[in-house]
Design an enzyme around this catalytic site. Structure first.
Site, PDB file in Angstrom:
ATOM      1  N   SER A  43       5.296  -8.312   2.358  1.00  0.00           N
ATOM      2  CA  SER A  43       4.816  -7.391   3.394  1.00  0.00           C
ATOM      3  C   SER A  43       3.442  -7.735   3.953  1.00  0.00           C
ATOM      4  O   SER A  43       2.982  -7.068   4.885  1.00  0.00           O
ATOM      5  CB  SER A  43       4.787  -5.956   2.852  1.00  0.00           C
ATOM      6  OG  SER A  43       6.080  -5.421   2.818  1.00  0.00           O
TER       7      SER A  43
ATOM      8  N   SER B 122       2.983   0.561   4.102  1.00  0.00           N
ATOM      9  CA  SER B 122       3.769  -0.668   4.251  1.00  0.00           C
ATOM     10  C   SER B 122       5.196  -0.373   4.694  1.00  0.00           C
ATOM     11  O   SER B 122       6.164  -0.896   4.152  1.00  0.00           O
ATOM     12  CB  SER B 122       3.776  -1.465   2.934  1.00  0.00           C
ATOM     13  OG  SER B 122       4.253  -2.773   3.139  1.00  0.00           O
TER      14      SER B 122
ATOM     15  N   LYS C  47       3.150  -7.990   7.672  1.00  0.00           N
ATOM     16  CA  LYS C  47       2.842  -6.897   8.600  1.00  0.00           C
ATOM     17  C   LYS C  47       1.449  -7.022   9.215  1.00  0.00           C
ATOM     18  O   LYS C  47       1.132  -6.313  10.174  1.00  0.00           O
ATOM     19  CB  LYS C  47       3.005  -5.555   7.898  1.00  0.00           C
ATOM     20  CG  LYS C  47       4.439  -5.258   7.455  1.00  0.00           C
ATOM     21  CD  LYS C  47       4.575  -3.864   6.898  1.00  0.00           C
ATOM     22  CE  LYS C  47       5.998  -3.559   6.464  1.00  0.00           C
ATOM     23  NZ  LYS C  47       6.334  -4.048   5.113  1.00  0.00           N
TER      24      LYS C  47
ATOM     25  N   LYS D 261      -3.953  -5.871   3.106  1.00  0.00           N
ATOM     26  CA  LYS D 261      -2.520  -5.596   3.017  1.00  0.00           C
ATOM     27  C   LYS D 261      -1.928  -6.095   1.712  1.00  0.00           C
ATOM     28  O   LYS D 261      -2.218  -7.203   1.266  1.00  0.00           O
ATOM     29  CB  LYS D 261      -1.783  -6.255   4.197  1.00  0.00           C
ATOM     30  CG  LYS D 261      -0.318  -5.873   4.291  1.00  0.00           C
ATOM     31  CD  LYS D 261      -0.152  -4.432   4.732  1.00  0.00           C
ATOM     32  CE  LYS D 261       1.282  -3.934   4.552  1.00  0.00           C
ATOM     33  NZ  LYS D 261       1.624  -3.684   3.134  1.00  0.00           N
TER      34      LYS D 261
END
Length: 380
Positions: free
Chosen positions: A64, A119, A67, A226
């Site tokens: 993720s 997320s 992203k 992130k």
């Protein structure tokens, strides 16, 4: 400072616990570091100087942390606050979610919060369809942006980071992406929030979203960025920390001890650098029309500090994006365009230009009409 000392003490206790349990221990011996990540990098965000790396150019799934790219493209597309209905097919996706359901009304800004905090794979899917019409078309946008940023060893397939054999990046490429994303003020604001109130639904209503990045509450110097996890990628983490005005970016891929690794890497990296302010040219001016002066001095709105070794500042070049001229009157502090700091062809930093001194409007005076010699003779 007291909190940082406590964290270092806690890090030592944690290291002892890891040693007792037989898990890998991150240790510092002079210049030697060992980390449990399969791939990692520690990089100064502006200069791009690599302070530590391990298999940083090895292509790996990045889960993720993908992203970061999806959010950056969404923010750069503009029109962040116009409501629209989500694509119902796009939000039906496995994994983490921001809580979107069929028929929900959202904004692009809300989707960015949904991607960077909890997320949300649903948020990433909705973003891809909104921006490009389909996952495949959005993947093309992602790969074009990757090439623009110099991410030569990466390839994007999914907007969320769910596993695909052709979806991969390197730790170095993810650091380059993050350095670019942090130059976007809205991205920087969102990714640094431990929680936020966001409005969406049908009808939209406010609800709280919580950030999965525990470093934000573990270390007050961390400003993002992130988390990520899939079975194939393992634990992935991209973070950034600011101390003494210096910003460092840390990327770890497949790291079961990521929180600890990032903390110790930051202690190591900041110890190698000293802060130094970038000196911008003092002769930047723009033409002024209708003013008491023909030019106006302009300069960056903010100072820029970078971390350097031995006081050696890189050889920067500059690029200004301004109108061809400014109209008087002008006030001190008025925006006058943007600047970019370039290093080896990469946009290392960017910001706003401001007018430095006021310029007043030049009133037009009516000159008497010149008389012919015949009229002058008659007057005499």
């Amino acid at each position: 400072m007291r909190k940082q000392h406590f964290l270092r003490w806690l890090s030592g206790i944690w290291a002892v616990c890891l040693a007792v349990t037989g898990l890998p221990v991150l240790h510092v011996q002079g210049e030697a570091l060992s980390v449990s990540a399969e791939s990692c990098i520690l990089m100064e965000a502006v200069t791009g100087e690599v302070l530590y790396e391990k298999a940083a150019d090895q292509q790996r799934p990045m889960a993720s942390t993908t992203k970061i790219m999806t959010t950056l493209l969404c923010l750069e597309s503009g029109d962040l606050d116009t409501p629209f209905p989500v694509d119902n097919d796009a939000i039906h996706v496995e994994g983490s979610s921001m809580g979107l359901v069929d028929g929900d009304i959202v904004t692009k800004r809300a989707l960015c919060y949904g991607m960077l905090l909890p997320s949300g794979n649903d948020a990433a899917g909705a973003t891809a369809v909104k921006l490009a019409g389909s996952y495949a078309a959005f993947a093309e946008q992602m790969n074009r942006k990757a090439q623009e940023l110099g991410m030569t060893q990466s390839h994007f397939v999914t907007p969320s980071g769910l596993h695909d054999a052709e979806h991969y990046a390197t730790a170095h490429d993810m650091a380059l992406l993050t350095a670019a994303a942090l130059q976007n003020e809205t991205f920087r604001e969102i990714c640094g929030q431990a929680s936020a109130k966001v409005c969406f639904g049908n009808p939209p209503y406010e609800r709280w979203l919580t950030n999965s990045n525990k470093l934000l509450t573990m270390d007050e110097t961390v400003i993002g960025v992130k988390t990520g996890f899939t079975d194939e990628a393992g634990r992935c983490l991209v973070s950034a920390s600011v101390r003494n005005g210096i910003t460092l970016i840390c990327v770890t891929l497949n790291d079961r001890n990521d929180w600890q690794d990032h903390e110790v890497l930051y202690d190591y990296g900041f110890g190698q650098l000293s802060p130094q302010e970038v000196t911008f040219p003092a002769d930047w001016t723009l033409p002024v029309t209708g003013g008491t002066t023909g030019t106006a001095a302009v300069a960056p709105a903010e100072t820029l500090t970078v971390g350097v070794k031995d006081g050696n500042m890189p050889a920067w070049s500059y690029q200004l994006n301004t109108p061809p001229f400014l109209y008087a009157p002008l006030t001190a502090g008025q925006e006058a365009g943007t600047w970019k700091l370039l290093l080896d062809g990469r946009v290392a930093a960017q910001g706003r230009l401001l007018v430095q001194s006021a310029v007043t409007y030049q009133e037009k005076t009516t000159e008497p009409e010149p008389q012919s010699w015949w009229k002058r003779l008659l007057q005499k």
